[in-house]
Structure formats: structure tokens, C-alpha cells
Design a protein around this motif. Structure first.
Motif, short mmCIF file in Angstrom:
data_model
loop_
_atom_site.label_atom_id
_atom_site.label_comp_id
_atom_site.label_asym_id
_atom_site.label_seq_id
_atom_site.Cartn_x
_atom_site.Cartn_y
_atom_site.Cartn_z
N ASP A 49 0.80 -1.33 0.16
CA ASP A 49 -0.01 0.09 0.06
C ASP A 49 0.85 1.14 -0.04
OD1 ASP A 49 0.84 -0.20 2.50
OD2 ASP A 49 -1.15 0.13 3.47
N ALA A 50 2.30 0.97 0.06
CA ALA A 50 3.00 2.30 -0.27
C ALA A 50 3.83 2.40 -1.33
CB ALA A 50 4.17 2.42 1.21
N ARG A 51 3.57 1.30 -2.25
CA ARG A 51 4.17 1.43 -3.31
C ARG A 51 3.83 2.54 -4.20
NH1 ARG A 51 3.90 -5.05 -3.89
NH2 ARG A 51 5.52 -5.54 -1.97
N ARG A 52 4.42 2.87 -5.21
CA ARG A 52 4.23 3.79 -6.32
C ARG A 52 3.68 5.03 -5.57
NH1 ARG A 52 4.98 2.52 -10.93
NH2 ARG A 52 3.61 4.00 -12.03
N GLN A 53 4.26 5.55 -4.49
CA GLN A 53 3.78 6.77 -3.68
C GLN A 53 5.25 7.41 -3.51
OE1 GLN A 53 0.63 7.09 -3.55
NE2 GLN A 53 0.57 5.22 -4.26
N GLY A 54 6.29 7.06 -3.81
CA GLY A 54 7.58 7.67 -3.49
C GLY A 54 8.34 7.15 -2.50
N VAL A 55 8.02 6.37 -1.56
CA VAL A 55 8.34 5.92 -0.63
C VAL A 55 9.47 5.10 -0.90
CG1 VAL A 55 8.03 4.29 1.32
CG2 VAL A 55 6.29 5.81 0.74
N GLY A 56 9.58 4.15 -1.86
CA GLY A 56 10.63 3.19 -2.16
C GLY A 56 11.91 4.24 -2.71
N SER A 57 11.43 5.07 -3.50
CA SER A 57 12.63 5.94 -4.05
C SER A 57 13.22 6.89 -2.88
CB SER A 57 11.90 7.01 -4.90
OG SER A 57 11.47 6.39 -6.15
N ILE A 58 12.59 7.17 -2.06
CA ILE A 58 12.99 8.04 -0.72
C ILE A 58 14.16 6.83 0.13
CG2 ILE A 58 12.56 8.71 1.67
CD1 ILE A 58 9.85 9.90 0.51
N LEU A 59 13.87 5.78 0.19
CA LEU A 59 14.52 4.65 0.85
C LEU A 59 15.80 4.64 0.04
CD1 LEU A 59 14.78 2.67 3.15
CD2 LEU A 59 13.55 1.09 1.89
N LEU A 60 15.72 4.17 -1.37
CA LEU A 60 16.65 3.92 -2.10
C LEU A 60 17.70 5.24 -2.20
CD1 LEU A 60 18.37 2.16 -4.11
CD2 LEU A 60 16.77 2.99 -5.97
N GLU A 61 16.77 6.64 -2.16
CA GLU A 61 17.94 7.58 -2.16
C GLU A 61 18.79 7.82 -1.02
OE1 GLU A 61 17.19 12.37 -1.87
OE2 GLU A 61 15.82 11.44 -2.90
N GLU A 62 18.22 7.30 0.31
CA GLU A 62 18.83 7.60 1.49
C GLU A 62 20.11 6.24 1.51
OE1 GLU A 62 18.97 9.67 3.98
OE2 GLU A 62 17.75 10.69 2.55
N ILE A 63 19.93 5.06 1.09
CA ILE A 63 20.91 4.13 1.02
C ILE A 63 22.07 4.50 0.05
CG2 ILE A 63 21.17 1.73 0.24
CD1 ILE A 63 18.39 1.13 1.08
N VAL A 64 21.39 5.00 -1.08
CA VAL A 64 22.72 5.35 -2.01
C VAL A 64 23.60 6.52 -1.66
CG1 VAL A 64 22.90 6.54 -4.30
CG2 VAL A 64 21.56 4.63 -4.01
N ARG A 65 22.72 7.51 -0.81
CA ARG A 65 23.48 8.60 -0.27
C ARG A 65 24.61 8.28 0.66
NH1 ARG A 65 20.07 13.47 1.79
NH2 ARG A 65 18.91 12.51 0.18
N HIS A 66 24.06 7.11 1.71
CA HIS A 66 24.81 6.64 2.78
C HIS A 66 26.19 5.99 2.11
CE1 HIS A 66 25.98 4.46 6.19
NE2 HIS A 66 26.17 3.41 5.24
N SER A 67 25.90 5.33 1.12
CA SER A 67 26.94 4.58 0.52
C SER A 67 27.87 5.16 -0.37
CB SER A 67 26.18 3.25 -0.58
OG SER A 67 25.10 2.58 -0.03
N ARG A 68 27.78 6.37 -0.82
CA ARG A 68 28.60 7.17 -1.47
C ARG A 68 29.77 7.57 -0.63
NH1 ARG A 68 24.11 10.22 -4.53
NH2 ARG A 68 24.26 9.26 -6.69
N ASP A 69 29.86 7.35 0.49
CA ASP A 69 31.12 7.64 1.43
C ASP A 69 31.87 6.60 1.39
OD1 ASP A 69 30.01 10.24 2.34
OD2 ASP A 69 28.96 9.37 4.02
N THR A 70 31.60 5.18 1.19
CA THR A 70 32.31 4.03 1.31
C THR A 70 32.64 3.52 -0.05
OG1 THR A 70 31.47 3.90 3.47
CG2 THR A 70 32.51 2.01 2.35
N PHE A 71 31.75 3.52 -1.03
CA PHE A 71 31.65 2.61 -2.12
C PHE A 71 31.49 3.50 -3.47
CE2 PHE A 71 29.22 0.15 1.09
CZ PHE A 71 30.09 -0.82 1.27
N ARG A 72 32.05 2.64 -4.46
CA ARG A 72 32.13 3.28 -5.73
C ARG A 72 30.85 2.97 -6.82
NH1 ARG A 72 33.94 0.31 -9.32
NH2 ARG A 72 35.45 -1.35 -8.87
N LYS A 73 30.41 1.72 -6.34
CA LYS A 73 29.33 1.06 -7.41
C LYS A 73 28.52 0.18 -6.30
CE LYS A 73 30.72 -2.25 -10.21
NZ LYS A 73 31.03 -3.27 -11.18
N MET A 74 27.18 0.06 -6.73
CA MET A 74 26.14 -0.61 -6.19
C MET A 74 25.67 -1.65 -7.19
SD MET A 74 22.81 0.43 -3.74
CE MET A 74 23.93 1.12 -2.57
#
Length: 167
Positions: A109-134
Motif C-alpha cells: 500500500d506504500a508502493r508507487r507513492q515515492g516511499v521506495g525512491s526515498i528509501l533508495l535515495e537514503e541508501i545510495v547517499r549513505h553508500s557514496r561515502d564508502t563505495f563506488r558502485k552498487m
């Protein structure tokens, strides 16, 4: 190791209704949040990776505690966890600069509402400090479309990967 706990808030309009506030947060201990409804829903859809998330955390085989690793969740204003996902050092690469998106799930019930994109954005933002590819692997056409819409490129050159994003 010092971990920065950052809580980010969003307001999203859900299906033309009133705005709902969501918060994205890194979780240090999966036992501190209730994901039982997500696990139940994911199993009903035929996905077992959230069950593996709980079991791996319980037995200590994956607690998202290596350098660069983290587990995030999104909670709505009612206190319900509506999405979860994490990043690990890729178990499929000897290169420590490669991350693996793991255990990513959004409640139906949270799909296609932007919730997944928010979560992915936070994970990617966090990962940029350590990794070069996901990397990530999916067999779902809907997930394929989601990852492509969020900056991942199709890359099925390895059996354990379907999508890649440069960080």
C-alpha cells in the motif's frame, strides 16, 4: 566505529488524499523496530528475503555492521514500518568498493507513492561515502522499472547482478 544516525522526514500525498509524513532512519538493531507485517506480506507475495533478513540478523551472519554497511527503514506517521532495505559489501566481489543493495522491500500500500525512491535515495547517499558502485539482483519487471527510474542501469553480465549504479 561511529555511526551517524540521521532521520529524514518527508510529506507525500498518497493517492490524492491528505499528505502523510514519513521518516527514513538508519536502524542499528533490527529488534528495535517491528517489521513483522512486512515479513508476513512479503512471504504472501512469494518473497523470502525479509525472512532471511530476520534470520541472518538473529544468527549474526548479517547485521549490516561492516564498514559502509547500513540498514534503513521508513516509518509512516502512524508508526508503521512501510519499507526496509540495506547495503552490504558485495559478497560477489573481491573489490571492497562494490556495494550490494540487500533486503529491499516496500509494503504494497506504500508502493508507487515515492516511499521506495526515498528509501533508495537514503541508501545510495549513505553508500557514496564508502563505495563506488552498487549492484542489485531482481527477477521482477516492476522492480526492473523501479531501479531504472532511480538511476540504475541494466547489467546482467554476471549471474548474481541485474542492475548497477555508479556512486
Amino acid at each position: 566505529m561511529h555511526t551517524l544516525n540521521l532521520t529524514v522526514y518527508w510529506k507525500l500525498k498518497i493517492r490524492g488524499e491528505e499528505e502523510m509524513e514519513y521518516k527514513a532512519e538508519q536502524v542499528e538493531d533490527i529488534n528495535s523496530i517491528d517489521i513483522s507485517q512486512l515479513v508476513k506480506e512479503s512471504e504472501a507475495e512469494g518473497y523470502r528475503f525479509l525472512t532471511r533478513l530476520v534470520n541472518d540478523y538473529k544468527d549474526g551472519s548479517n547485521t549490516f555492521n561492516k564498514p559502509g554497511e547500513a540498514l534503513f527503514f521508513i516509518q509512516n506517521e502512524l508508526g508503521e514500518v512501510v519499507a526496509i532495505g540495506g547495503v552490504n559489501q558485495s559478497p560477489f566481489s573481491d573489490d571492497k568498493d562494490v556495494a550490494r543493495l540487500q533486503r529491499f522491500y516496500v509494503a504494497a500500500d506504500a508502493r508507487r507513492q515515492g516511499v521506495g525512491s526515498i528509501l533508495l535515495e537514503e541508501i545510495v547517499r549513505h553508500s557514496r561515502d564508502t563505495f563506488r558502485k552498487m549492484t542489485v539482483r531482481t527477477e521482477s519487471s516492476k522492480a526492473d522499472a523501479f531501479y531504472r527510474a532511480n538511476g540504475f542501469e541494466l547489467d546482467d553480465s554476471a549471474s548474481e547482478t541485474t542492475h548497477v549504479i555508479s556512486l
